[in-house]
Every structure is written in structure tokens, then in C-alpha cells.
Design a protein around this motif. Structure first.
Motif, PDB file in Angstrom:
ATOM      1  N   ALA A 183     -87.036  -2.226 -45.668  1.00 16.11           N
ATOM      2  CA  ALA A 183     -86.657  -1.226 -44.667  1.00 16.11           C
ATOM      3  C   ALA A 183     -85.644  -0.238 -45.235  1.00 16.11           C
ATOM      4  O   ALA A 183     -85.713   0.969 -44.967  1.00 16.11           O
ATOM      5  CB  ALA A 183     -86.091  -1.924 -43.432  1.00 16.11           C
ATOM      6  N   SER A 184     -84.712  -0.741 -46.033  1.00 20.49           N
ATOM      7  CA  SER A 184     -83.694   0.157 -46.614  1.00 20.49           C
ATOM      8  C   SER A 184     -84.307   1.131 -47.611  1.00 20.49           C
ATOM      9  O   SER A 184     -83.879   2.288 -47.705  1.00 20.49           O
ATOM     10  CB  SER A 184     -82.600  -0.673 -47.288  1.00 20.49           C
ATOM     11  OG  SER A 184     -83.108  -1.341 -48.441  1.00 20.49           O
ATOM     12  N   ILE A 214     -78.995  -0.255 -38.410  1.00 19.21           N
ATOM     13  CA  ILE A 214     -79.534  -0.978 -37.249  1.00 19.21           C
ATOM     14  C   ILE A 214     -80.976  -1.386 -37.498  1.00 19.21           C
ATOM     15  O   ILE A 214     -81.375  -2.526 -37.213  1.00 19.21           O
ATOM     16  CB  ILE A 214     -79.432  -0.079 -35.996  1.00 19.21           C
ATOM     17  CG1 ILE A 214     -77.971   0.178 -35.642  1.00 19.21           C
ATOM     18  CG2 ILE A 214     -80.170  -0.730 -34.820  1.00 19.21           C
ATOM     19  CD1 ILE A 214     -77.779   1.130 -34.497  1.00 19.21           C
ATOM     20  N   ILE A 215     -81.776  -0.493 -38.058  1.00 17.75           N
ATOM     21  CA  ILE A 215     -83.192  -0.794 -38.310  1.00 17.75           C
ATOM     22  C   ILE A 215     -83.340  -1.865 -39.384  1.00 17.75           C
ATOM     23  O   ILE A 215     -84.206  -2.735 -39.304  1.00 17.75           O
ATOM     24  CB  ILE A 215     -83.943   0.489 -38.700  1.00 17.75           C
ATOM     25  CG1 ILE A 215     -83.866   1.506 -37.562  1.00 17.75           C
ATOM     26  CG2 ILE A 215     -85.390   0.180 -39.039  1.00 17.75           C
ATOM     27  CD1 ILE A 215     -84.479   2.850 -37.889  1.00 17.75           C
ATOM     28  N   ILE A 216     -82.500  -1.797 -40.414  1.00 20.92           N
ATOM     29  CA  ILE A 216     -82.552  -2.807 -41.477  1.00 20.92           C
ATOM     30  C   ILE A 216     -82.258  -4.196 -40.922  1.00 20.92           C
ATOM     31  O   ILE A 216     -82.947  -5.176 -41.237  1.00 20.92           O
ATOM     32  CB  ILE A 216     -81.556  -2.433 -42.603  1.00 20.92           C
ATOM     33  CG1 ILE A 216     -82.039  -1.181 -43.334  1.00 20.92           C
ATOM     34  CG2 ILE A 216     -81.390  -3.592 -43.590  1.00 20.92           C
ATOM     35  CD1 ILE A 216     -80.988  -0.578 -44.247  1.00 20.92           C
ATOM     36  N   ILE A 268     -87.084  -0.922 -31.475  1.00 20.24           N
ATOM     37  CA  ILE A 268     -85.773  -0.586 -32.048  1.00 20.24           C
ATOM     38  C   ILE A 268     -85.909   0.573 -33.038  1.00 20.24           C
ATOM     39  O   ILE A 268     -85.093   1.510 -33.035  1.00 20.24           O
ATOM     40  CB  ILE A 268     -85.160  -1.823 -32.735  1.00 20.24           C
ATOM     41  CG1 ILE A 268     -84.797  -2.883 -31.684  1.00 20.24           C
ATOM     42  CG2 ILE A 268     -83.913  -1.432 -33.525  1.00 20.24           C
ATOM     43  CD1 ILE A 268     -84.399  -4.218 -32.274  1.00 20.24           C
ATOM     44  N   VAL A 269     -86.941   0.529 -33.881  1.00 22.22           N
ATOM     45  CA  VAL A 269     -87.153   1.596 -34.872  1.00 22.22           C
ATOM     46  C   VAL A 269     -87.333   2.943 -34.180  1.00 22.22           C
ATOM     47  O   VAL A 269     -86.694   3.942 -34.546  1.00 22.22           O
ATOM     48  CB  VAL A 269     -88.385   1.273 -35.758  1.00 22.22           C
ATOM     49  CG1 VAL A 269     -88.739   2.473 -36.628  1.00 22.22           C
ATOM     50  CG2 VAL A 269     -88.117   0.055 -36.624  1.00 22.22           C
ATOM     51  N   HIS A 270     -88.191   2.979 -33.161  1.00 21.83           N
ATOM     52  CA  HIS A 270     -88.446   4.254 -32.470  1.00 21.83           C
ATOM     53  C   HIS A 270     -87.196   4.751 -31.761  1.00 21.83           C
ATOM     54  O   HIS A 270     -86.856   5.948 -31.850  1.00 21.83           O
ATOM     55  CB  HIS A 270     -89.574   4.077 -31.453  1.00 21.83           C
ATOM     56  CG  HIS A 270     -89.823   5.308 -30.626  1.00 21.83           C
ATOM     57  ND1 HIS A 270     -90.646   6.337 -31.038  1.00 21.83           N
ATOM     58  CD2 HIS A 270     -89.327   5.696 -29.408  1.00 21.83           C
ATOM     59  CE1 HIS A 270     -90.659   7.281 -30.124  1.00 21.83           C
ATOM     60  NE2 HIS A 270     -89.862   6.924 -29.122  1.00 21.83           N
TER      61      HIS A 270
END
Length: 494
Positions: A49-50, A61-63, A332-334
Motif C-alpha cells: 500500500a505504501s 491511514i490506508i497503509i 477506508i481507501v475511498h
């Protein structure tokens, strides 16, 4: 005479001690190997993700969410997939290694090829999106739901209870939603339907599995000319399975590839029924030719269909249940990227890959425990009984889709295992003379050192009660954990 050397008892004792310590060390390493690999996968998911998103205030937050999604996927693989291949392993139609390979391949294929490209952010529509319109609050609610569901499924796997990961996610969303927006935010009629499925799913699965087992025993395995009966009925049963799984995959497993209405799916199933019957009839005749007229020969005819059923169930499960792992993560990603709360979001391909491979890794690393529970420890299965379990799972999902009921594949499959076991108890008692029953029960009671046993039990009551208890408390337990986690996260962020 040559004098024999005296044995060195001290040396022998030291050697035995050393061997024991080496074995203990090896077992300890093996115990920590699977968790270490699982932890490495969770870290790897965060690193992926990073690399995709880069480092920024929003990406942190997404990571973290990607790591939690990977943890959730591992737990789904460890717990939920056992229902698809457990009966085949318990029936000795598949080895543990073969089952793990088949399930991992078809679970991943189902998730990547047929997994939905859009997922609901509020699981099953149980929370009003407008009630948690603040993006920050919504993100912490999804974090709490993801953490609570993963922790609960992990605990259930540890105690050996196959639970519904869908219900775990639902419980997590309810707990976080109530904590974030109050009890009025919950869609209680929908929750009532989900609660009803706790009872309907296992009962329906158990009844259908028992009915098929009764039919096969009455018309095939207990017939005088078993091979003639098998030639007559086994092609029909294989055709029913092919038709049922065609409908099952059309309705539940191929939604991303093509949208198929139930009526069209039924026509597809009818076509597959006819085609499978015409193909399997000469095959069964060739397989049964020259075989002895006994039950073992009848059971062997169900081995290949059972392996196919395990693969198809795994494919459909991967297509459907990967959303349990990636749904909150995709939300969460969106929300973190767009800064808005919506009812449905698209699933990025990297998120789907995390879910698919996480489920497969969880199955390979931790799945054997639950596979043995479902396939071997609840009741004794053979290919014939396991076939009834697999067929019941497909048919029950079709009936539930037709009725519009939200059912759990876990509850259906395990309920079918219970149904087969309890039917065997009733059938055995009904068809065996009282004197023989009393004699066999007395022998078993003597072996167990108990004088109180009155009935021969073919379903382990301890496992039955443990699993039922886990089912009942899944949603409330996940909701409670989620509410606590939400309050902690929200408090830390303010």
C-alpha cells in the motif's frame, strides 16, 4: 567367551534427553512458523500500500487499513474455507495437502476473476450512511469493524469453532455504527433478517443433507443389488449436483463477470442437469463394472464428484466472501482519498489482491485445524455423506437467494454436517434391533467408564454445543469489541 560391554545407562539417558529436547525445539519452531509468516504477510500488505500510494498524511491511514485487511483475510482463510473442503478431507476423498492446494487455487481464482468490483461500505445495509456522514468518524468506524471482526474470527479459530465471517463483519459494523451515531442508525428490520438466518441456515442445510442421505441409503447403498441401483441413481445425483452448482455459481459466483437473473440461472441449471446426466451415465456404468456388490463400491462412485464440489464451493466462496475482508478496507481507501462517505465504492485491484492472497495464506497456514473439525471431529463422514453435505450447501444457497434471505455459507455447511450426523443416529436406532442397540451401547459405555449413557451418539455433543454457542454470540461479541475499539480510536484522534 568374549565379554560383552556393559551398557552405559548415563549415556543412554543423555541421548534420550537430547533427542527429546531436539524434538521439543522443532515443535516449538513449527508452532511459531505459521504466525511468523502470517505477520510477514500483514507487514507486506502495508508495504505494498505504501509503494502504491506513497507517504502522506492520508496514506498512513490506508497503509494501516491494508495491514488490518490482510489480517482479516488471513482469518477468513483460517476459519471459513474449512467448510468447503473439510467434508472431502473427512471422507478421505482428498488428502489435507490436496485440499489445501485446491482450496487455495480456487479461492484465489474466485476472488480475482469473479469477486465483485463494487462493494457496499455499510455491510448489508444495516447502518444509514447519512448517520455517519463525517469522513473521519466513518473511517474510525470501519477501522473498528475490521479489527473486531478479525479478532473475533481469530478467537473462534483458536477454540475450534467455525463461525460466519459475514456475521462477524455485520457485528463489527453494528457496534461501530451504534457507538458513532446511536442506536437509531441501525436498520433493525435488516438485522432481524440476519438474526433469522442464524436459525434458518443451519436447519435448512441439515434437513436437505439428511433428506439426500436418506434417499441414497434407501435406494442405493441399502438395496440388494447395489450396483444396479447405483447405475440407475448415481447419474441422476451427479446431474442434480451439476445443475445445483451451475445455478449457485450463476447467482452467487459470477456477478462480476456477468449479471444473471435467477430465472435464467434456473434454465442454465436445467441444461447442465441434462448434459451431466447424459455424460455421467456411461461413465458410472464403466466405473461400476466388475466391482463387488457392497457399500464401499457405492461410496467410491461419489469420490470424483465430491472433489469437484469442493473446488466449486471454494471458487464461489472466494468470489463472495472476499468482500468481508476488503469491504471495510475499500471503504477506508475511498473515504480517505475522496473525503466523502458513500454507500458503495469500487474496489482497487491491489485491495482485491490483498484479500485474495490473504485468504489463501490463511488457509495454508492455519486452515488444517478447522478442516479437521468440520470434516472429522463433528461426526464421521464418508464420500456419500460428504457429497450430501456439499450438495446441500449449494441447494440451500439457491433457495435462500430465491426467498431473499441473507444466509451464511458457514452455517449451511456445518448445519449440513450436523444434519447428516443426527440422521445417522436416528436411522441407526430405527433400523437396529433393541437387543443389538443395548449391547453396543453397553460396550461403548464400558469403554468410556460411564453407566449413564442411554443412546449411541454419532455427533459429538461437546463440539455441537461449542459451535452453536459461538454462532449465537458472534454478532453481539463482534459488536461489543467494535464499540470499544471505536471509542478508543476516536478518543485518540480528538
Amino acid at each position: 567367551m568374549v565379554k560383552q560391554p556393559r551398557p552405559n545407562k548415563t549415556l543412554d539417558r543423555d541421548l534420550k534427553t537430547r533427542v527429546y529436547l531436539e524434538q521439543a525445539t522443532l515443535e516449538t519452531r513449527q508452532q511459531f512458523l505459521a504466525p511468523s509468516i502470517g505477520f510477514a504477510f500483514v507487514v507486506f500488505a502495508g508495504l505494498v500500500a505504501s509503494l502504491i500510494l506513497g507517504w502522506s498524511s492520508e496514506s498512513y491511514i490506508i497503509i494501516a487499513a491494508a495491514a488490518l485487511g490482510a489480517y482479516m483475510a488471513l482469518n477468513i482463510g483460517a476459519n471459513d474455507v474449512a467448510n468447503n473442503v473439510g467434508p472431502a478431507v473427512g471422507a478421505n476423498a482428498l488428502s489435507m495437502t490436496g485440499a489445501l492446494i485446491i482450496a487455495a487455487v480456487f479461492e484465489s481464482a474466485g476472488a480475482l476473476l469473479a469477486g465483485g468490483d463494487v462493494v457496499g461500505t455499510i455491510s448489508k445495509g444495516i447502518i444509514d450512511p447519512s448517520a455517519v456522514a463525517s469522513p473521519e468518524v466513518f473511517i474510525w468506524a470501519m477501522f473498528a469493524a475490521l479489527i473486531s471482526a478479525a479478532v473475533w474470527v481469530n478467537m473462534a479459530t483458536w477454540i475450534g469453532a467455525p463461525v460466519s465471517t459475514t456475521h462477524s463483519v455485520v457485528g463489527g459494523v453494528v457496534g461501530a455504527g451504534v457507538a458513532a451515531a446511536g442506536i437509531s442508525a441501525v436498520n433493525w428490520p435488516t438485522m432481524g433478517q440476519i438474526a433469522a438466518s442464524w436459525v434458518i441456515s443451519p436447519l435448512l442445510g441439515g434437513v436437505i443433507a439428511a433428506m439426500f442421505l436418506w434417499f441414497i441409503k434407501s435406494n442405493v447403498s441399502d438395496a440388494k443389488d447395489k450396483m444396479a441401483a447405483a447405475n440407475r441413481w448415481v447419474p441422476v445425483l451427479i446431474a442434480i449436483m451439476a445443475g445445483a452448482f451451475s445455478i449457485y455459481l450463476a447467482v452467487k459466483g459470477l456477478k462480476k463477470i456477468i449479471k444473471i437473473d435467477l430465472e435464467i440461472a434456473l434454465l442454465i441449471g436445467l441444461g447442465m442437469f441434462v448434459a451431466s446426466y447424459l455424460i455421467s451415465r456411461p461413465m458410472i456404468r464403466r466405473q461400476s463394472a466388475g466391482k463387488p456388490n457392497d457399500k464401499e463400491s457405492v461410496r467410491s462412485l461419489f469420490t470424483v464428484p465430491l472433489v469437484c464440489a469442493a473446488a466449486l464451493l471454494s471458487f464461489a466462496h472466494g468470489a463472495n466472501d472476499v468482500a468481508n475482508a476488503v469491504g471495510p478496507l475499500a471503504a477506508i481507501v475511498h473515504t480517505a482519498e475522496a473525503g466523502e462517505v458513500v454507500s458503495k465504492v469500487s474496489i482497487p485491484i491491489w485491495v482485491m489482491i490483498v484479500g485474495a492472497f490473504g485468504i489463501s495464506f490463511g488457509l495454508l497456514l492455519f486452515g488444517p485445524k478447522l478442516i479437521r473439525m468440520v470434516g472429522e471431529q463433528i461426526t464421521k463422514l464418508n464420500p456419500l455423506r460428504a457429497y450430501c453435505v456439499a450438495l446441500s450447501a449449494a441447494i440451500t444457497v439457491i433457495i435462500a437467494s430465491w426467498l431473499g434471505l441473507p444466509v451464511s455459507s458457514t452455517h449451511i455447511a456445518v448445519g449440513a454436517v450436523f444434519g447428516v450426523g443426527f440422521f445417522r443416529e436416528a436411522y441407526w436406532r430405527y433400523t437396529t434391533s433393541d437387543k443389538k442397540v443395548d449391547r453396543m451401547i453397553a460396550q461403548e459405555a464400558e469403554k468410556l467408564g460411564s453407566k449413564k449413557r442411554k443412546h449411541r451418539k454419532l455427533v459429538r455433543r461437546s463440539h455441537f454445543l461449542t459451535i452453536i454457542a459461538a454462532w449465537v454470540i458472534t454478532v453481539p461479541a463482534a459488536a461489543l469489541i467494535s464499540a470499544i475499539v471505536f471509542y478508543i480510536l476516536n478518543g485518540l484522534s480528538t
